[in-house]
Design an enzyme around this catalytic site. Structure first.
Site, mmCIF file in Angstrom:
data_model
loop_
_atom_site.group_PDB
_atom_site.id
_atom_site.type_symbol
_atom_site.label_atom_id
_atom_site.label_comp_id
_atom_site.label_asym_id
_atom_site.label_seq_id
_atom_site.Cartn_x
_atom_site.Cartn_y
_atom_site.Cartn_z
ATOM 1 N N HIS A 76 -26.683 -17.375 -17.686
ATOM 2 C CA HIS A 76 -26.193 -16.625 -18.833
ATOM 3 C C HIS A 76 -26.795 -17.177 -20.122
ATOM 4 O O HIS A 76 -26.981 -18.383 -20.267
ATOM 5 C CB HIS A 76 -24.658 -16.723 -18.904
ATOM 6 C CG HIS A 76 -24.107 -16.129 -20.155
ATOM 7 N ND1 HIS A 76 -23.731 -16.901 -21.228
ATOM 8 C CD2 HIS A 76 -23.912 -14.843 -20.506
ATOM 9 C CE1 HIS A 76 -23.316 -16.104 -22.198
ATOM 10 N NE2 HIS A 76 -23.415 -14.852 -21.782
ATOM 11 N N TYR A 99 -15.832 -16.851 -25.520
ATOM 12 C CA TYR A 99 -15.835 -16.548 -24.101
ATOM 13 C C TYR A 99 -14.770 -17.319 -23.345
ATOM 14 O O TYR A 99 -14.388 -18.412 -23.712
ATOM 15 C CB TYR A 99 -17.212 -16.759 -23.485
ATOM 16 C CG TYR A 99 -17.880 -18.097 -23.706
ATOM 17 C CD1 TYR A 99 -17.972 -19.025 -22.677
ATOM 18 C CD2 TYR A 99 -18.448 -18.413 -24.930
ATOM 19 C CE1 TYR A 99 -18.620 -20.234 -22.855
ATOM 20 C CE2 TYR A 99 -19.097 -19.621 -25.117
ATOM 21 C CZ TYR A 99 -19.174 -20.537 -24.077
ATOM 22 O OH TYR A 99 -19.808 -21.736 -24.264
ATOM 23 N N HIS A 122 -28.083 -20.531 -19.031
ATOM 24 C CA HIS A 122 -27.316 -21.652 -18.485
ATOM 25 C C HIS A 122 -26.468 -21.265 -17.272
ATOM 26 O O HIS A 122 -26.089 -20.118 -17.107
ATOM 27 C CB HIS A 122 -26.363 -22.199 -19.559
ATOM 28 C CG HIS A 122 -27.052 -22.655 -20.794
ATOM 29 N ND1 HIS A 122 -26.518 -22.479 -22.043
ATOM 30 C CD2 HIS A 122 -28.242 -23.287 -20.988
ATOM 31 C CE1 HIS A 122 -27.330 -22.989 -22.957
ATOM 32 N NE2 HIS A 122 -28.398 -23.472 -22.336
ATOM 33 N N GLU A 166 -6.344 -5.230 -27.726
ATOM 34 C CA GLU A 166 -6.121 -6.251 -26.717
ATOM 35 C C GLU A 166 -7.489 -6.695 -26.244
ATOM 36 O O GLU A 166 -8.354 -5.868 -25.993
ATOM 37 C CB GLU A 166 -5.355 -5.695 -25.510
ATOM 38 C CG GLU A 166 -3.885 -5.521 -25.720
ATOM 39 C CD GLU A 166 -3.168 -5.057 -24.443
ATOM 40 O OE1 GLU A 166 -3.780 -5.059 -23.350
ATOM 41 O OE2 GLU A 166 -2.007 -4.679 -24.549
ATOM 42 N N GLN A 200 -10.386 -21.288 -19.404
ATOM 43 C CA GLN A 200 -10.811 -22.049 -20.585
ATOM 44 C C GLN A 200 -11.450 -21.100 -21.585
ATOM 45 O O GLN A 200 -12.249 -20.249 -21.208
ATOM 46 C CB GLN A 200 -11.829 -23.123 -20.183
ATOM 47 C CG GLN A 200 -12.401 -23.915 -21.347
ATOM 48 C CD GLN A 200 -13.396 -24.986 -20.896
ATOM 49 O OE1 GLN A 200 -13.157 -25.668 -19.923
ATOM 50 N NE2 GLN A 200 -14.490 -25.116 -21.622
ATOM 51 N N ASP A 201 -11.094 -21.245 -22.858
ATOM 52 C CA ASP A 201 -11.712 -20.462 -23.927
ATOM 53 C C ASP A 201 -12.681 -21.333 -24.708
ATOM 54 O O ASP A 201 -12.376 -22.490 -25.010
ATOM 55 C CB ASP A 201 -10.655 -19.930 -24.900
ATOM 56 C CG ASP A 201 -9.872 -18.752 -24.344
ATOM 57 O OD1 ASP A 201 -10.189 -18.285 -23.242
ATOM 58 O OD2 ASP A 201 -8.939 -18.294 -25.023
ATOM 59 N N ASN A 202 -13.837 -20.766 -25.042
ATOM 60 C CA ASN A 202 -14.856 -21.455 -25.838
ATOM 61 C C ASN A 202 -15.296 -20.543 -26.971
ATOM 62 O O ASN A 202 -15.166 -19.315 -26.878
ATOM 63 C CB ASN A 202 -16.083 -21.799 -24.990
ATOM 64 C CG ASN A 202 -15.760 -22.738 -23.858
ATOM 65 O OD1 ASN A 202 -14.938 -23.634 -23.991
ATOM 66 N ND2 ASN A 202 -16.409 -22.542 -22.733
ATOM 67 N N LYS A 233 -33.220 -29.055 -25.441
ATOM 68 C CA LYS A 233 -32.840 -28.975 -24.027
ATOM 69 C C LYS A 233 -33.211 -27.610 -23.442
ATOM 70 O O LYS A 233 -33.776 -27.525 -22.345
ATOM 71 C CB LYS A 233 -31.335 -29.230 -23.881
ATOM 72 C CG LYS A 233 -30.831 -29.174 -22.456
ATOM 73 C CD LYS A 233 -29.351 -29.490 -22.370
ATOM 74 C CE LYS A 233 -28.542 -28.302 -22.809
ATOM 75 N NZ LYS A 233 -27.104 -28.453 -22.615
ATOM 76 N N ASP A 234 -32.933 -26.537 -24.178
ATOM 77 C CA ASP A 234 -33.246 -25.201 -23.674
ATOM 78 C C ASP A 234 -34.755 -24.942 -23.632
ATOM 79 O O ASP A 234 -35.239 -24.214 -22.773
ATOM 80 C CB ASP A 234 -32.548 -24.132 -24.506
ATOM 81 C CG ASP A 234 -31.057 -24.051 -24.222
ATOM 82 O OD1 ASP A 234 -30.578 -24.727 -23.285
ATOM 83 O OD2 ASP A 234 -30.354 -23.305 -24.930
ATOM 84 N N ARG A 278 -29.431 -19.180 -27.028
ATOM 85 C CA ARG A 278 -28.736 -20.173 -26.209
ATOM 86 C C ARG A 278 -28.798 -19.710 -24.758
ATOM 87 O O ARG A 278 -28.323 -18.653 -24.417
ATOM 88 C CB ARG A 278 -27.289 -20.325 -26.677
ATOM 89 C CG ARG A 278 -27.168 -20.758 -28.138
ATOM 90 C CD ARG A 278 -25.712 -20.836 -28.581
ATOM 91 N NE ARG A 278 -25.569 -21.030 -29.996
ATOM 92 C CZ ARG A 278 -25.439 -22.214 -30.591
ATOM 93 N NH1 ARG A 278 -25.444 -23.304 -29.872
ATOM 94 N NH2 ARG A 278 -25.326 -22.297 -31.909
ATOM 95 N N LYS A 312 -17.803 -15.877 -16.635
ATOM 96 C CA LYS A 312 -17.541 -15.824 -18.065
ATOM 97 C C LYS A 312 -17.234 -14.395 -18.496
ATOM 98 O O LYS A 312 -17.883 -13.453 -18.048
ATOM 99 C CB LYS A 312 -18.757 -16.324 -18.855
ATOM 100 C CG LYS A 312 -19.093 -17.779 -18.602
ATOM 101 C CD LYS A 312 -20.356 -18.198 -19.316
ATOM 102 C CE LYS A 312 -20.672 -19.660 -19.015
ATOM 103 N NZ LYS A 312 -21.953 -20.053 -19.603
#
Length: 188
Positions: A119, A132, A63, A30, A47-49, A168-169, A60, A72
């Site tokens: 994160h 996540y 953020h 699970e 929301q799942d990403n 961007k990062d 990455r 998250k």
């Protein structure tokens, strides 16, 4: 119990170890149960990403969102990553401190990062799929971040290859440049 919850020394950060049932065919676990997670302060995920990285060293982050802030629950389902959370909550005794966790497909470990944290993660395998759950929807107009190698924070990334970042990062500011604009407040 299907999960073991390890509350870290920075309040709000939780490592989650699911119980994995394996045999010669593979395994089953699970990965989320709303009622059990709520008992450990992990609530409201909506929301799942999923992110796929095809090269070792992809980094990455770090953020956050300044509005529609997101908690998250993260895990790596293929490969391996080094996952990092940085406390950005004003008034927190651990403000500016970070913790990192190795998340791999083999160790099945999950990491809960509450609202008020930056994160990010670095891929430590040849490829990785990172999944996540978030507590609010992605709002690009409110996204923010801090530089991955901000010397005031001092994250110890596992740098055996040069990190690969988005433009961007690479251009994110240091924490000292945005600290007065951050909406996060420590609730104790």
């Amino acid at each position: 119990m299907a999960f073991e919850f390890e509350h870290l020394d920075i309040p709000g950060l939780v490592i989650v170890h699911p119980q994995v049932f394996g045999d010669a065919r593979g395994c089953f676990e699970e990965t989320f149960r709303e009622d059990v997670f709520a008992q450990h302060g992990i609530k409201g995920l909506c929301q799942d990403n999923e992110s796929k990285s095809t090269t070792k060293g992809v980094l990455r982050g770090l953020h956050f969102q300044t509005r529609h802030t997101q908690a998250k629950l993260v895990r790596c389902i293929i490969g391996a990553v080094y996952d990092v959370a940085v406390d950005l909550r004003r008034g927190s005794p651990t403000y500016g401190q970070w913790r990192g966790v190795e998340l791999t497909a083999e160790n099945h470990t999950m990491f809960y990062v509450p609202e008020g944290f930056a994160h990010g993660f670095m891929v430590t395998s040849d490829e990785a799929v990172f999944a996540y759950k978030c507590s609010d929807y992605y709002a690009p107009e409110f996204e923010g971040g801090i530089l991955w190698n901000d010397p005031d924070i001092g994250v110890q990334w596992p740098l055996d290859v040069a990190p690969m970042l988005s433009p961007k990062d690479q251009a994110l500011p240091r924490l000292r440049q945005v600290k007065d604009e951050l909406p996060f407040v420590y609730q104790g």
